[in-house]
Design an enzyme around this catalytic site. Structure first.
Site, PDB file in Angstrom:
ATOM      1  N   ASP A  63      -0.550  -7.036  -3.351  1.00  0.00           N
ATOM      2  CA  ASP A  63      -0.102  -5.642  -2.593  1.00  0.00           C
ATOM      3  C   ASP A  63      -1.629  -4.647  -2.732  1.00  0.00           C
ATOM      4  OD1 ASP A  63       0.849  -3.329  -1.478  1.00  0.00           O
ATOM      5  OD2 ASP A  63       2.534  -3.319  -2.859  1.00  0.00           O
TER       6      ASP A  63
HETATM    7  C1  NOJ Z   1       1.833  -0.647  -0.451  1.00  0.00           C
HETATM    8  C2  NOJ Z   1       3.351  -1.249  -0.348  1.00  0.00           C
HETATM    9  O1  NOJ Z   1       3.806  -1.285  -1.605  1.00  0.00           O
HETATM   10  C3  NOJ Z   1       3.523  -2.444   0.449  1.00  0.00           C
HETATM   11  O2  NOJ Z   1       4.978  -2.704   0.488  1.00  0.00           O
HETATM   12  C4  NOJ Z   1       2.747  -2.504   1.645  1.00  0.00           C
HETATM   13  O3  NOJ Z   1       3.277  -3.645   2.494  1.00  0.00           O
HETATM   14  C5  NOJ Z   1       1.329  -2.052   1.593  1.00  0.00           C
HETATM   15  N1  NOJ Z   1       1.158  -0.805   1.036  1.00  0.00           N
HETATM   16  C6  NOJ Z   1       0.759  -2.264   3.033  1.00  0.00           C
HETATM   17  O4  NOJ Z   1       0.976  -1.089   3.757  1.00  0.00           O
END
Ligand code: NOJ
Length: 736
Positions: free
Chosen positions: A281
């Protein structure tokens, strides 16, 4: 004939094998040319300009980084022109010309939006779910995207957690079906088709169990709970062919997931045989320093790379340190080779290695958005996602012949809020608000009055009176209240999950002047709403219904669609009951009438306000004659459970028939109920039908005392009904 079929099957299988082999051989030849640096480059994802979805901790000269072969993928690069420019640099200005992979949070649509995921899940209709993902994929792929960071398949038992909006709710069985439908919707049957994109099961794993419902917070749970409750939708995504996984931002039982070897290597690769790649993530590698599991970014890159995290989203840990870590012997080169192979595999499958500009077509981008077909699909989805919570005096449906309708409330004409969180590339001007939908539905003979009544959150009551005057004049009031669209989603956890008090006060005042009030709720999580439930005659949960929300919800309000949605998560009475879910354990001191020593609160019942699976219809359904075809069923046999469902009301309608079981005694304690099947059954008024479910011992498996995934012999109860609480029951015995 049979021989011909066999021959054909043989041919198809051989071609498929040749293709698979072909890709692996082609990966071999690409990798044989790659330097260590170029390999590391494939494992790096950076953020494009325009959209920011996480902390930006450094400035990057993208062009230079791409040219040096140190970018494998972008997130948040939007549109054919921009992605083509970036792709051109990768293809024409790097030594090997390996194309970039573009990923984006295409959560419930690109330009056309479906209802938010929790809403779509309330349809319990896999066609709705799959079609929604297909619309999103078609538009995103036409705009240059290859890959969505969806579906989020995290089980969420705590509505304080704002990200409950992005998933399928609280149940592993429903969540698994929805995970598979979404994956198939995004990916279709051919990844290299220009209307499909690679899906990503996230956030692996246990993120929905963040303590206190606070986003990014610690989750600590037994391996059994992890495997029985939180992992099944991820496994279902793998079985459905999902191409990628994303870790989470939290720690699971002491180990942040971006460096969690047990999850990434043991479970995902060794047990499930997943052959796609895992992306961290956003900045998760860096954040392992804050978690206190590594001291610095170098160690973060070592921990993640060795654990099996193939791509670093935006923390630049791999960019800065992975090459050195390999050269120092801290990360075996074999790990890097495996990760790069996984990433290239998806690039091959997407067709990018044959045509890097496959998804860069301006014409397609122009013509694929907001098509008639897409709008029809999301409109139907908005109707099918609505859940009727209460309908005294048959306030709903409202007759289109009504003379005066007052549409009141801060969410009535709130186009932006209809998209909830993660709006893709949605444009507010494309959205049909509830007010617009109502106006579209009725003829000019119906007078529509409209007032916001109050602000969404402020405590300003100065315009109450104007709204009340309208309510007095009207034959019926449609009251549109709820949370604004920014109240759920990432980083939007709340300790109070009620509707802002000003809106409840408005509702109270309106009810004093007009008893015919249909309350339409717009929100992205289960909310507390006891006063509304006790006092308002009619309540329709419309969630955040997307681009065509106003039309779709109006279809329900005026009876063009008879509501069939069911709650995918329990609605608590008060927030103090959270976490709350239907498949809890009985405990040694369960609730017993007239008995003092019980597991309960002094001030509130254990039961939710509205249970999992709950939802009414304009018609009524009667369940009878629950039968099992055997009282004793052998492990290798199939059990048939049948029930008679009758439409006893005046409208044609669909009912989601739900099957639950309870394993009465186990080597470890078992939940009081577990969903094991459901079917959407359409019945004409007065019609009845026998609905039959089939169960095998495979459906009864769980992780037993030895952590083996097995069913255990013994007594079971079986329940069927229209929600998890109101059921009729029978029993059977599983024998060896
Ligand atoms: C953080 C989020 O937790 C995740 O779900 C997302 O895909 C990413 N950012 C990218 O934007």
């Amino acid at each position: 004939m049979r021989n011909a079929i066999l021959l054909l099957t043989f041919f198809i299988v051989s071609i498929a094998n040749a293709q698979i082999k072909g890709i692996e051989q082609r990966i071999d030849s690409v990798m044989s040319l790659m330097t260590l640096e170029e390999k590391v480059g494939q494992m790096i994802q950076v953020n494009g300009k325009f959209v920011i979805t996480g902390p930006q901790m450094y400035d990057v000269d993208y062009e230079e980084q791409i040219k040096s072969g140190m970018v494998g993928s972008f997130l948040n690069a939007v549109g054919v022109d921009y992605t083509r420019d970036l792709q051109r640099i990768a293809v024409e200005e790097t030594r090997l010309g390996i194309p970039l992979l573009f990923g984006f949070d295409v959560i419930h649509g690109w330009r056309t939006t479906s209802p938010v995921p929790i809403a779509e899940s309330a349809s319990w209709d896999m066609e709705v779910v799959e079609n929604g993902a297909r619309v999103a994929a078609t538009e995103a792929a036409a705009a240059g995207q290859h890959w969505t960071f969806a579906p989020m398949v995290d089980i969420a038992r705590d509505p304080r957690w704002g990200r409950i909006v992005e998933g399928a709710g609280e149940d592993p069985y429903l969540g698994s079906k929805i995970a598979a439908a979404r994956v198939h919707g995004f990916q279709g049957d051919d990844l290299s088709a220009t209307n499909t994109i690679a899906a990503c099961a996230k956030h692996f794993a246990g993120y929905g169990a963040a303590e206190g419902g606070r986003d990014y917070n610690t989750a600590d749970m037994s391996e059994r709970t992890l495997r029985d409750i939180y992992l099944p939708p991820f496994k279902a995504a793998v079985d459905a062919g999902v191409q990628t996984f994303m870790t989470s931002l939290h720690e699971l039982s002491g180990v942040p997931t971006a460096g969690n070897k047990f999850l990434l290597d043991q479970v995902l690769r060794k047990e499930w045989g997943f052959d796609g790649f895992v992306v961290s993530d956003h900045s998760a590698l860096n954040e392992m320093i804050n978690h206190g599991i590594v001291e610095n970014q170098y160690d973060a890159s070592v921990l993640s790379a060795t654990a099996g995290c193939d791509m670093d989203m935006q923390s630049q840990a791999y960019f800065t340190h992975l090459k050195d870590a390999v050269q120092a012997g801290d990360v075996p080169i074999a790990k890097v080779n495996t990760s790069v192979r996984r990433i290239l595999r998806i690039k091959f499958r997407m067709g990018l290695m044959d045509d890097p500009y496959l998804y860069c077509n301006k014409e397609r981008e122009k013509n694929s958005m907001l098509t008639k077909e897409h709008l029809a699909i999301v409109r139907a989805a908005a109707s099918k996602s609505c859940v009727l919570l209460k309908n005294e005096n048959n306030i709903l449906p409202i007759s289109k012949k009504t003379k005066i309708i007052a549409v009141i409330g801060p969410l009535a004409n709130a186009a932006r809020d209809m998209n909830g969180s993660w709006r893709g590339q949605a444009n507010n001007n494309d959205v049909v608000s509830l007010l617009a939908g109502i106006k579209n539905a009725v003829s000019s003979k119906t007078e529509i009055l409209y007032h916001t009544g109050c602000g969404k959150k402020s405590d300003d009551k100065t315009v109450f009176q104007e709204a009340l005057e309208m309510a007095k004049k009207a034959d019926v009031v449609i009251l549109a209240i709820g949370e604004n669209g920014d109240q759920t989603g990432e980083n939007r956890s709340k300790s109070n999950i009620g509707i802002p008090e000003i809106q409840i006060e408005l509702a109270k005042e309106i009810l004093k002047v007009n008893k015919n009030v249909a309350t339409i709720l717009f929100n992205g999580r289960p909310i507390t709403m006891k006063w509304l439930a006790d006092n308002m005659p009619s309540i329709l949960e419309a969630w955040y219904p997307g681009t065509q929300g106003g039309n779709g919800v109006a279809d329900v309000i005026f009876g063009d669609y008879n509501p069939s949605g069911k709650l995918p998560a329990s609605f608590p009475i008060v927030v103090g009951q959270c976490p709350i879910y239907y498949n809890y354990k009985n405990t040694g001191r369960p609730i017993r009438e007239g008995f003092k020593w019980q597991t309960k609160y002094l001030d509130v019942p254990n039961k939710p306000l509205y249970p999992f699976g709950y939802g009414l219809s304009y018609t009524s359904f009667e369940y009878s004659n629950l039968l099992v075809n055997k009282k004793e069923v052998h492990f290798k046999e199939e059990l048939e459970v049948s029930v008679t469902l009758k439409n006893t009301g005046k409208y044609d309608g669909a009912e989601i028939v739900q099957l639950y079981v309870r394993d009465l005694f186990g080597s470890v304690t078992r939940p009081v109920k577990e969903l094991k099947g459901f079917e959407k059954v359409m019945l004409k008024a007065g019609e009845e039908k026998v609905v039959t479910f089939k169960l095998t011992s495979d459906d009864l498996r769980f992780h037993n005392i030895d952590m083996d995934y097995v069913a255990e012999k013994g007594d079971f109860k079986v329940f069927v009904g229209g929600n998890s609480n109101d059921v009729i029951e029978s029993e059977f015995k599983l024998i060896k």
